[in-house]
Write a protein that holds these residues in place. Structure first.
Motif, PDB file in Angstrom:
ATOM      1  N   THR A  38     -67.371 -30.675  16.684  1.00 38.17           N
ATOM      2  CA  THR A  38     -66.142 -30.771  17.473  1.00 38.17           C
ATOM      3  C   THR A  38     -64.905 -30.947  16.599  1.00 38.17           C
ATOM      4  OG1 THR A  38     -66.579 -33.144  17.761  1.00 38.17           O
ATOM      5  CG2 THR A  38     -67.312 -31.667  19.509  1.00 38.17           C
ATOM      6  N   ASP A  39     -65.061 -31.596  15.455  1.00 34.12           N
ATOM      7  CA  ASP A  39     -63.917 -31.758  14.548  1.00 34.12           C
ATOM      8  C   ASP A  39     -63.424 -30.397  14.054  1.00 34.12           C
ATOM      9  OD1 ASP A  39     -64.007 -34.484  14.834  1.00 34.12           O
ATOM     10  OD2 ASP A  39     -65.211 -34.823  13.031  1.00 34.12           O
ATOM     11  N   ARG A  40     -64.357 -29.519  13.713  1.00 29.40           N
ATOM     12  CA  ARG A  40     -63.962 -28.184  13.241  1.00 29.40           C
ATOM     13  C   ARG A  40     -63.331 -27.368  14.356  1.00 29.40           C
ATOM     14  NH1 ARG A  40     -66.383 -22.963  12.027  1.00 29.40           N
ATOM     15  NH2 ARG A  40     -68.435 -23.558  12.840  1.00 29.40           N
ATOM     16  N   VAL A  41     -63.863 -27.514  15.563  1.00 31.67           N
ATOM     17  CA  VAL A  41     -63.288 -26.793  16.700  1.00 31.67           C
ATOM     18  C   VAL A  41     -61.865 -27.266  16.961  1.00 31.67           C
ATOM     19  CG1 VAL A  41     -63.479 -26.353  19.172  1.00 31.67           C
ATOM     20  CG2 VAL A  41     -65.532 -26.366  17.758  1.00 31.67           C
ATOM     21  N   MET A  42     -61.674 -28.593  16.963  1.00 28.70           N
ATOM     22  CA  MET A  42     -60.360 -29.159  17.270  1.00 28.70           C
ATOM     23  C   MET A  42     -59.318 -28.857  16.195  1.00 28.70           C
ATOM     24  SD  MET A  42     -60.487 -30.879  20.224  1.00 28.70           S
ATOM     25  CE  MET A  42     -59.210 -32.124  20.153  1.00 28.70           C
ATOM     26  N   SER A  43     -59.758 -28.559  14.995  1.00 29.76           N
ATOM     27  CA  SER A  43     -58.814 -28.327  13.909  1.00 29.76           C
ATOM     28  C   SER A  43     -58.602 -26.854  13.589  1.00 29.76           C
ATOM     29  CB  SER A  43     -59.287 -29.050  12.638  1.00 29.76           C
ATOM     30  OG  SER A  43     -60.536 -28.534  12.204  1.00 29.76           O
ATOM     31  N   SER A  44     -59.548 -25.986  13.976  1.00 26.17           N
ATOM     32  CA  SER A  44     -59.456 -24.587  13.552  1.00 26.17           C
ATOM     33  C   SER A  44     -59.351 -23.590  14.688  1.00 26.17           C
ATOM     34  CB  SER A  44     -60.670 -24.231  12.679  1.00 26.17           C
ATOM     35  OG  SER A  44     -61.872 -24.364  13.426  1.00 26.17           O
ATOM     36  N   ALA A 151     -76.086 -31.514  24.442  1.00 29.58           N
ATOM     37  CA  ALA A 151     -75.207 -31.109  23.349  1.00 29.58           C
ATOM     38  C   ALA A 151     -74.656 -32.366  22.688  1.00 29.58           C
ATOM     39  CB  ALA A 151     -74.066 -30.230  23.864  1.00 29.58           C
ATOM     40  N   LEU A 152     -74.804 -32.442  21.370  1.00 26.75           N
ATOM     41  CA  LEU A 152     -74.348 -33.604  20.620  1.00 26.75           C
ATOM     42  C   LEU A 152     -73.286 -33.186  19.611  1.00 26.75           C
ATOM     43  CD1 LEU A 152     -77.776 -35.334  19.808  1.00 26.75           C
ATOM     44  CD2 LEU A 152     -76.186 -35.865  21.666  1.00 26.75           C
ATOM     45  N   ALA A 153     -72.359 -34.107  19.349  1.00 25.84           N
ATOM     46  CA  ALA A 153     -71.369 -33.874  18.303  1.00 25.84           C
ATOM     47  C   ALA A 153     -72.041 -33.982  16.943  1.00 25.84           C
ATOM     48  CB  ALA A 153     -70.231 -34.880  18.416  1.00 25.84           C
ATOM     49  N   LYS A 154     -71.667 -33.109  16.022  1.00 24.90           N
ATOM     50  CA  LYS A 154     -72.332 -33.068  14.725  1.00 24.90           C
ATOM     51  C   LYS A 154     -72.146 -34.358  13.947  1.00 24.90           C
ATOM     52  CE  LYS A 154     -72.912 -30.067  10.686  1.00 24.90           C
ATOM     53  NZ  LYS A 154     -72.497 -28.795  10.036  1.00 24.90           N
ATOM     54  N   ASP A 155     -70.969 -35.001  14.080  1.00 25.27           N
ATOM     55  CA  ASP A 155     -70.731 -36.228  13.318  1.00 25.27           C
ATOM     56  C   ASP A 155     -71.529 -37.410  13.855  1.00 25.27           C
ATOM     57  OD1 ASP A 155     -69.421 -36.633  15.676  1.00 25.27           O
ATOM     58  OD2 ASP A 155     -67.467 -37.083  14.802  1.00 25.27           O
ATOM     59  N   ALA A 156     -72.217 -37.220  15.000  1.00 21.72           N
ATOM     60  CA  ALA A 156     -73.045 -38.295  15.552  1.00 21.72           C
ATOM     61  C   ALA A 156     -74.509 -38.137  15.165  1.00 21.72           C
ATOM     62  CB  ALA A 156     -72.917 -38.336  17.078  1.00 21.72           C
ATOM     63  N   THR A 157     -74.831 -37.145  14.348  1.00 22.57           N
ATOM     64  CA  THR A 157     -76.207 -36.905  13.947  1.00 22.57           C
ATOM     65  C   THR A 157     -76.355 -37.082  12.437  1.00 22.57           C
ATOM     66  OG1 THR A 157     -75.807 -34.529  13.651  1.00 22.57           O
ATOM     67  CG2 THR A 157     -76.545 -35.261  15.823  1.00 22.57           C
ATOM     68  N   LEU A 158     -77.530 -37.515  12.025  1.00 21.23           N
ATOM     69  CA  LEU A 158     -77.814 -37.665  10.607  1.00 21.23           C
ATOM     70  C   LEU A 158     -78.327 -36.370   9.994  1.00 21.23           C
ATOM     71  CD1 LEU A 158     -79.573 -41.168  10.662  1.00 21.23           C
ATOM     72  CD2 LEU A 158     -77.198 -40.633  10.066  1.00 21.23           C
TER      73      LEU A 158
END
Length: 206
Positions: A38-44, A151-158
């Motif tokens: 989601t960070d990449r989506v929100m920024s790009s 669906a999970l945010a990538k920054d919430a996964t190891l």
């Protein structure tokens, strides 16, 4: 004898509990998970990058305003400090009036900057809100198309495998559905005071 009955009852209850747990376990589906950066989506995303440029211009204007307000105040403050030192810390009426006028201008400038800063922060939040509101249905749509249940945010996964990452698909769909966003938030709604109740005339005695 009573102890035997108690043990048998406990075993029977345990059997019922285990049976219910097994049934619940059998009812679970083979869960499939999708991962979204989601960070990449929100920024790009297309709308995001365009909005970021406009917000940066707003930030620059805010910084310029702060500098324009601060420069003459700093000059006046230096002059007042020198005048106060020359008066041995005992300002006369004219110098006191100058100090009070300076403090008023300083307070006004700080208030104006705070208001503009709050407006800028509302604009940033408004942009993020518009993107998030459109992004969530897109994530749900792509997840369903790929057969994912979660669906999970990538920054919430190891760790996550690349074949369950749907970020590119989400980004492409979002660019089509959200080509641009507004970068000026609507003004905050004013709370309206309740209307005054009409005064009832006092009853008159006969």
């Amino acid at each position: 004898m009573r102890n035997t009955k108690t043990i048998l009852a406990a075993v029977a209850v345990a059997g019922v509990t285990l049976g219910a747990g097994a049934a619940a376990a059998q009812a679970l589906v083979d869960t499939k998970i999708a991962i979204v950066d989601t960070d990449r989506v929100m920024s790009s995303c297309t709308a995001c990058t365009a909005a970021a440029q406009q917000l940066q211009a707003q930030r620059t204007q805010l910084q310029q305003f702060a500098q324009q307000q601060a420069t003459p105040l700093q000059t006046e403050e230096t002059a007042l400090q020198a005048a106060l030192k020359a008066a041995n810390g005992k300002p006369d009426a004219a110098l006191t009036a100058r100090i009070q006028a300076f403090q008023q201008r300083q307070q006004t400038a700080q208030q104006q900057f705070a208001e503009r800063q709050q407006t800028f922060q509302r604009n940033v939040q408004y942009v993020n809100q518009q993107v998030a509101q459109r992004m969530m249905p897109v994530i749900e749509q792509i997840s369903q198309q790929r057969g994912a249940h979660i669906a999970l945010a990538k920054d919430a996964t190891l760790y996550s495998a690349t074949n369950i990452d749907i970020t590119d698909a989400v980004l492409a769909a979002l660019n089509q559905q959200l080509p641009s966003v507004q970068t000026v938030a609507p003004p905050p709604q004013q709370q309206q005071a309740p209307a005054a109740q009409p005064t009832q005339p006092a009853p008159t005695g006969r």
